[in-house]
Write a protein that holds these residues in place. Structure first.
Motif, PDB file in Angstrom:
ATOM      1  N   ALA A   4       0.704  -1.051   0.103  1.00 28.24           N
ATOM      2  CA  ALA A   4      -0.131   0.008   0.074  1.00 28.24           C
ATOM      3  C   ALA A   4       0.933   0.985  -0.010  1.00 28.24           C
ATOM      4  O   ALA A   4       0.648   2.115  -0.597  1.00 28.24           O
ATOM      5  CB  ALA A   4      -1.009   0.020   1.363  1.00 28.24           C
ATOM      6  N   GLY A   5       1.933   1.263   0.715  1.00 24.98           N
ATOM      7  CA  GLY A   5       2.852   2.340   0.826  1.00 24.98           C
ATOM      8  C   GLY A   5       3.846   2.452  -0.563  1.00 24.98           C
ATOM      9  O   GLY A   5       3.508   3.787  -0.849  1.00 24.98           O
ATOM     10  N   LEU A   7       2.545   1.734  -3.488  1.00 23.41           N
ATOM     11  CA  LEU A   7       1.290   2.058  -4.364  1.00 23.41           C
ATOM     12  C   LEU A   7       0.958   3.508  -4.031  1.00 23.41           C
ATOM     13  O   LEU A   7       0.721   4.395  -5.011  1.00 23.41           O
ATOM     14  CB  LEU A   7       0.149   1.401  -4.180  1.00 23.41           C
ATOM     15  CG  LEU A   7      -0.810   1.189  -5.455  1.00 23.41           C
ATOM     16  CD1 LEU A   7      -0.240   0.482  -6.336  1.00 23.41           C
ATOM     17  CD2 LEU A   7      -2.148   0.574  -4.985  1.00 23.41           C
ATOM     18  N   LEU A   8       0.928   4.061  -3.020  1.00 27.16           N
ATOM     19  CA  LEU A   8       0.625   5.513  -2.832  1.00 27.16           C
ATOM     20  C   LEU A   8       1.742   6.351  -3.116  1.00 27.16           C
ATOM     21  O   LEU A   8       1.854   7.386  -3.723  1.00 27.16           O
ATOM     22  CB  LEU A   8       0.579   5.665  -1.124  1.00 27.16           C
ATOM     23  CG  LEU A   8      -0.924   5.159  -0.334  1.00 27.16           C
ATOM     24  CD1 LEU A   8      -0.624   5.360   0.948  1.00 27.16           C
ATOM     25  CD2 LEU A   8      -1.820   6.098  -1.040  1.00 27.16           C
ATOM     26  N   CYS A   9       3.087   5.832  -3.020  1.00 25.37           N
ATOM     27  CA  CYS A   9       4.461   6.498  -3.525  1.00 25.37           C
ATOM     28  C   CYS A   9       4.239   6.678  -4.981  1.00 25.37           C
ATOM     29  O   CYS A   9       4.557   7.676  -5.458  1.00 25.37           O
ATOM     30  CB  CYS A   9       5.558   5.705  -2.854  1.00 25.37           C
ATOM     31  SG  CYS A   9       5.952   6.079  -1.263  1.00 25.37           S
ATOM     32  N   VAL A  11       1.570   6.743  -7.104  1.00 20.12           N
ATOM     33  CA  VAL A  11       0.586   7.620  -7.336  1.00 20.12           C
ATOM     34  C   VAL A  11       0.984   9.007  -7.111  1.00 20.12           C
ATOM     35  O   VAL A  11       0.960   9.788  -7.766  1.00 20.12           O
ATOM     36  CB  VAL A  11      -0.836   7.437  -6.544  1.00 20.12           C
ATOM     37  CG1 VAL A  11      -1.861   8.238  -6.871  1.00 20.12           C
ATOM     38  CG2 VAL A  11      -1.280   5.847  -7.164  1.00 20.12           C
ATOM     39  N   GLY A  12       1.448   9.242  -5.823  1.00 19.22           N
ATOM     40  CA  GLY A  12       2.055  10.739  -5.537  1.00 19.22           C
ATOM     41  C   GLY A  12       3.171  11.120  -6.700  1.00 19.22           C
ATOM     42  O   GLY A  12       3.292  12.268  -7.050  1.00 19.22           O
ATOM     43  N   VAL A 122       4.264   4.168   3.884  1.00 18.41           N
ATOM     44  CA  VAL A 122       2.955   4.640   3.805  1.00 18.41           C
ATOM     45  C   VAL A 122       2.757   6.186   3.941  1.00 18.41           C
ATOM     46  O   VAL A 122       2.268   7.047   3.450  1.00 18.41           O
ATOM     47  CB  VAL A 122       2.019   3.986   4.578  1.00 18.41           C
ATOM     48  CG1 VAL A 122       0.556   4.610   5.000  1.00 18.41           C
ATOM     49  CG2 VAL A 122       1.843   2.444   4.489  1.00 18.41           C
ATOM     50  N   GLY A 125       3.891   8.179   1.100  1.00 18.85           N
ATOM     51  CA  GLY A 125       2.833   7.880  -0.029  1.00 18.85           C
ATOM     52  C   GLY A 125       1.835   9.135   0.335  1.00 18.85           C
ATOM     53  O   GLY A 125       1.510   9.684  -0.491  1.00 18.85           O
ATOM     54  N   VAL A 126       1.516   8.946   1.759  1.00 20.64           N
ATOM     55  CA  VAL A 126       0.269   9.987   1.767  1.00 20.64           C
ATOM     56  C   VAL A 126       0.958  11.527   1.814  1.00 20.64           C
ATOM     57  O   VAL A 126       0.265  12.264   1.258  1.00 20.64           O
ATOM     58  CB  VAL A 126      -0.153   9.778   3.270  1.00 20.64           C
ATOM     59  CG1 VAL A 126      -1.042  10.913   3.962  1.00 20.64           C
ATOM     60  CG2 VAL A 126      -0.712   8.381   3.414  1.00 20.64           C
ATOM     61  N   LEU A 129       0.858  12.753  -1.810  1.00 19.47           N
ATOM     62  CA  LEU A 129      -0.250  12.757  -2.190  1.00 19.47           C
ATOM     63  C   LEU A 129      -0.884  14.209  -2.064  1.00 19.47           C
ATOM     64  O   LEU A 129      -1.763  14.593  -2.733  1.00 19.47           O
ATOM     65  CB  LEU A 129      -1.260  11.621  -1.762  1.00 19.47           C
ATOM     66  CG  LEU A 129      -1.265  10.351  -2.283  1.00 19.47           C
ATOM     67  CD1 LEU A 129      -2.089   9.352  -1.763  1.00 19.47           C
ATOM     68  CD2 LEU A 129      -1.391  10.232  -3.888  1.00 19.47           C
ATOM     69  N   ARG A 134       3.333  18.341  -3.219  1.00 13.81           N
ATOM     70  CA  ARG A 134       3.691  18.245  -4.529  1.00 13.81           C
ATOM     71  C   ARG A 134       4.056  19.549  -5.346  1.00 13.81           C
ATOM     72  O   ARG A 134       5.051  19.735  -6.008  1.00 13.81           O
ATOM     73  CB  ARG A 134       2.689  17.613  -5.494  1.00 13.81           C
ATOM     74  CG  ARG A 134       2.513  16.086  -5.229  1.00 13.81           C
ATOM     75  CD  ARG A 134       1.386  15.283  -5.853  1.00 13.81           C
ATOM     76  NE  ARG A 134      -0.092  15.973  -5.636  1.00 13.81           N
ATOM     77  CZ  ARG A 134      -1.050  16.585  -6.132  1.00 13.81           C
ATOM     78  NH1 ARG A 134      -0.625  16.808  -7.134  1.00 13.81           N
ATOM     79  NH2 ARG A 134      -2.083  16.779  -5.608  1.00 13.81           N
TER      80      ARG A 134
END
Length: 156
Positions: A4-5, A7-9, A11-12, A122, A125-126, A129, A134
């Motif tokens: 999950a971490g 994946l979040l990274c 996407v971010g 995680v 990644g958060v 996002l 960003r």
């Protein structure tokens, strides 16, 4: 949790890359006839103008022409000389991401209870996002570098 971490990274990271792709003229430093595309452009112009006053009006438009001390301009002038303007435009955002990562690792593992690296992924990644982070990376803000220095200083 690590997946999950990661994946979040991803996407971010993709959102950050998309911000650069959406502006094909980034970085726009050196083009005084155009509007500035990012704060990084302003920093590089101030670095180019180190021979004079980095706060002089012709370096940029608006009320805050150069809000950081000339030390930052000196560092950027040296990096631009060593790396060249195109590589510097890629290096600086990467340095921002590396500083953010280092600060998160220091804060999560340097004090008291130590979080596992899956939790760090995680958190990273958060954080990536978040639009504020960003845009700080896109604009080349030194906030994340200051955060890293602050966390390192507290750890020492």
């Amino acid at each position: 949790m690590a997946v999950a971490g990661a994946l979040l990274c991803l996407v971010g990271g993709a959102l950050i890359v998309n911000a650069f792709i959406a502006n094909p003229t980034y970085p726009d430093h050196g083009q005084t006839d155009r509007l500035l595309n990012s704060d990084f452009d302003l920093y590089v112009r101030a670095a180019d103008g180190l021979a004079g006053n980095p706060y002089r009006p012709e370096l940029g438009a608006g009320f805050d022409r150069y809000g950081y001390p000339p030390l930052l301009a000196g560092v950027l002038a040296g990096l631009k000389y060593l790396l060249g303007p195109n590589v510097l435009g890629l290096f600086w955002p990467a340095l921002c991401v590396a500083s953010l990562t280092g600060a998160i690792v220091l804060l999560a593992r340097g004090f008291g209870a130590k979080l596992g690296y899956h939790w760090i992924a995680v958190i990273m990644g958060v954080v990536l996002l978040g639009r504020v982070v960003r845009m700080d990376i896109y604009h080349g803000q030194v906030n994340v570098m200051i955060l890293l220095l602050l966390a390192g200083g507290l750890l020492l």
